[in-house]
Design a protein around this motif. Structure first.
Motif, PDB file in Angstrom:
ATOM      1  N   ASP A 202      13.957  10.796  -4.300  1.00 13.61           N
ATOM      2  CA  ASP A 202      15.311  10.794  -4.419  1.00 13.61           C
ATOM      3  C   ASP A 202      15.843   9.191  -4.340  1.00 13.61           C
ATOM      4  O   ASP A 202      16.977   8.763  -4.480  1.00 13.61           O
ATOM      5  N   TYR A 203      14.929   8.415  -4.247  1.00 15.55           N
ATOM      6  CA  TYR A 203      15.072   7.085  -3.655  1.00 15.55           C
ATOM      7  C   TYR A 203      14.382   6.181  -4.431  1.00 15.55           C
ATOM      8  O   TYR A 203      13.031   6.477  -4.737  1.00 15.55           O
ATOM      9  N   PRO A 204      14.667   4.844  -4.556  1.00 15.41           N
ATOM     10  CA  PRO A 204      13.656   3.789  -5.028  1.00 15.41           C
ATOM     11  C   PRO A 204      12.112   3.968  -4.289  1.00 15.41           C
ATOM     12  O   PRO A 204      12.355   3.931  -2.983  1.00 15.41           O
ATOM     13  N   ARG A 205      10.934   3.647  -5.065  1.00 13.31           N
ATOM     14  CA  ARG A 205      10.004   3.711  -4.306  1.00 13.31           C
ATOM     15  C   ARG A 205       8.872   3.030  -5.406  1.00 13.31           C
ATOM     16  O   ARG A 205       8.956   2.739  -6.376  1.00 13.31           O
ATOM     17  N   ALA A 206       7.760   2.596  -4.718  1.00 16.10           N
ATOM     18  CA  ALA A 206       6.496   1.880  -5.289  1.00 16.10           C
ATOM     19  C   ALA A 206       6.007   2.905  -6.208  1.00 16.10           C
ATOM     20  O   ALA A 206       5.985   4.273  -5.767  1.00 16.10           O
ATOM     21  N   ASP A 207       5.459   2.726  -7.536  1.00 16.59           N
ATOM     22  CA  ASP A 207       4.946   3.467  -8.178  1.00 16.59           C
ATOM     23  C   ASP A 207       3.764   4.413  -7.905  1.00 16.59           C
ATOM     24  O   ASP A 207       3.621   5.583  -8.086  1.00 16.59           O
ATOM     25  N   HIS A 208       3.067   3.702  -6.796  1.00 14.65           N
ATOM     26  CA  HIS A 208       2.070   4.608  -6.487  1.00 14.65           C
ATOM     27  C   HIS A 208       2.304   5.629  -5.083  1.00 14.65           C
ATOM     28  O   HIS A 208       1.270   6.466  -4.909  1.00 14.65           O
ATOM     29  N   TRP A 209       3.506   5.636  -4.894  1.00 17.02           N
ATOM     30  CA  TRP A 209       3.986   6.781  -3.929  1.00 17.02           C
ATOM     31  C   TRP A 209       4.569   7.899  -4.771  1.00 17.02           C
ATOM     32  O   TRP A 209       5.598   7.988  -5.291  1.00 17.02           O
ATOM     33  N   SER A 210       3.542   8.974  -4.985  1.00 22.67           N
ATOM     34  CA  SER A 210       3.963  10.107  -5.853  1.00 22.67           C
ATOM     35  C   SER A 210       3.238  11.329  -4.972  1.00 22.67           C
ATOM     36  O   SER A 210       3.288  11.432  -3.953  1.00 22.67           O
ATOM     37  N   GLU A 211       3.062  12.459  -6.010  1.00 23.72           N
ATOM     38  CA  GLU A 211       2.492  13.764  -5.335  1.00 23.72           C
ATOM     39  C   GLU A 211       1.611  13.319  -4.382  1.00 23.72           C
ATOM     40  O   GLU A 211       1.365  14.360  -3.548  1.00 23.72           O
ATOM     41  N   TRP A 212       0.530  12.843  -4.575  1.00 18.93           N
ATOM     42  CA  TRP A 212      -0.810  12.691  -3.760  1.00 18.93           C
ATOM     43  C   TRP A 212      -0.284  12.562  -2.232  1.00 18.93           C
ATOM     44  O   TRP A 212      -1.136  12.700  -1.398  1.00 18.93           O
ATOM     45  N   THR A 213       0.802  11.781  -2.040  1.00 19.50           N
ATOM     46  CA  THR A 213       1.021  11.392  -0.790  1.00 19.50           C
ATOM     47  C   THR A 213       1.922  12.630  -0.100  1.00 19.50           C
ATOM     48  O   THR A 213       2.028  12.625   1.089  1.00 19.50           O
ATOM     49  N   TYR A 214       1.954  13.816  -0.664  1.00 22.97           N
ATOM     50  CA  TYR A 214       2.558  15.169   0.153  1.00 22.97           C
ATOM     51  C   TYR A 214       1.422  15.888   0.695  1.00 22.97           C
ATOM     52  O   TYR A 214       1.729  16.756   1.261  1.00 22.97           O
ATOM     53  N   ALA A 215       0.261  15.549   0.482  1.00 27.23           N
ATOM     54  CA  ALA A 215      -0.785  16.388   0.977  1.00 27.23           C
ATOM     55  C   ALA A 215      -1.318  15.978   2.538  1.00 27.23           C
ATOM     56  O   ALA A 215      -1.745  14.680   2.535  1.00 27.23           O
ATOM     57  N   PRO A 216      -1.380  16.932   3.316  1.00 32.50           N
ATOM     58  CA  PRO A 216      -2.271  16.429   4.741  1.00 32.50           C
ATOM     59  C   PRO A 216      -3.181  16.034   4.651  1.00 32.50           C
ATOM     60  O   PRO A 216      -4.158  16.621   4.205  1.00 32.50           O
TER      61      PRO A 216
END
Length: 284
Positions: free
Chosen positions: A112-126
């Motif tokens: 919902d907010y600006p972020r760098a491109d590499h911050w995506s779904e992979w960052t949601y996994a513990p």
């Protein structure tokens, strides 16, 4: 080759966040560590986690584990005591962890907010990134908390498995090995051997683009893993780091930030880090 502390200080006063300016005062001017903790309080949310873009690549106000890791590392680097701040952060980590105690870097709210491109779904996994690093920083701070016990058990199990790929995952595990008690002998050596084979680990200071270097792993001669690198490797990276200071006194970043504000915030972070590393090795 040396760098100019005076020029870097002018850059920090002109462009950097309050938190980096407070850290500069603590490291170089005898400022009180409590001032660093005070600056961090503005980033802590009512739920105990840290938010508000404390890691500048994500511009999200919500609490994210990556922000809490930045906060803990900042407190440790400043030598600040903030038990209430840290205790609330640990309580938050316990609430968002999975059944093993592991946490992810971020949550889908970042979309919902600006972020760098590499911050995506992979960052949601513990994963060990950031769980191992969070646990390592808490040990470094001398903290006791039930979540830390669980996260440490998870990390030790991961240390017993083959080392993961990815420079940041390995770096997080090395942070844990440095500060946690009773880490089995040889674990760090295995990780360091694996790190040298990663594409984003730059043993050659002339390697272009983003990556970690020996100075990230051994930011001072007293670092736990300093002996893992030769004097020539360390010296070459120190030469390159000193030469990287720009005309405005600050250092550049090697990736694309999500906004102009984030770019300046990151430049403040890397400039302060460059000063601390160069000072530790006698290059200022």
């Amino acid at each position: 080759m040396t760098a100019s502390r005076a020029a870097a200080e002018r850059f920090l006063h002109a462009e950097a966040r309050l938190i980096e300016r407070r850290l500069f005062e603590t490291h170089f001017q005898g400022g009180p560590p409590s001032a660093v903790a005070d600056a961090l309080r503005g980033y802590q949310n009512p739920d105990g986690g840290f938010g508000h873009g404390l890691e500048p690549d994500t511009r999200c106000p919500a609490s994210l584990p990556i922000y809490t890791e930045v906060a803990l590392r900042t407190l440790a680097e400043a030598g600040a005591e903030a038990p209430e701040l840290i205790g609330r952060a640990c309580d938050h980590l316990a609430r968002v962890a999975d059944e093993e105690g592991a946490v992810p870097l971020a949550f889908p709210v970042i979309e919902d907010y600006p972020r760098a491109d590499h911050w995506s779904e992979w960052t949601y996994a513990p994963d060990v990134n950031p769980t191992a690093g969070l646990a390592g920083q808490l040990y470094r701070l001398g903290v006791e908390h039930p979540w830390l016990d669980k996260a440490a058990d998870y990390t030790r199990r991961r240390l017993d498995a083959p080392p993961p790929d990815g420079v940041h995952s390995i770096w997080e595990l090395l942070i844990f090995c440095e500060h946690a008690p009773d880490v089995a002998p040889g674990r760090a050596e295995t990780l360091l051997d694996h790190l040298r084979n990663q594409d984003m680990f730059h043993l050659d200071p002339e390697t272009p683009g983003y990556g970690l270097s020996p100075l990230d792993i051994a930011p001072s001669p007293d670092s736990a893993w300093h002996e893992a690198f030769t004097d020539a490797q360390i010296g070459g990276h120190l030469d390159a780091l000193a030469a990287g200071q720009q005309a405005d006194g600050g250092w550049p970043i090697t990736w694309t930030a999500p906004s102009e504000a984030a770019l300046l915030e990151w430049r403040g972070v890397v400039t302060l880090n460059a000063l601390r590393v160069l000072d530790a090795y006698g290059r200022l």
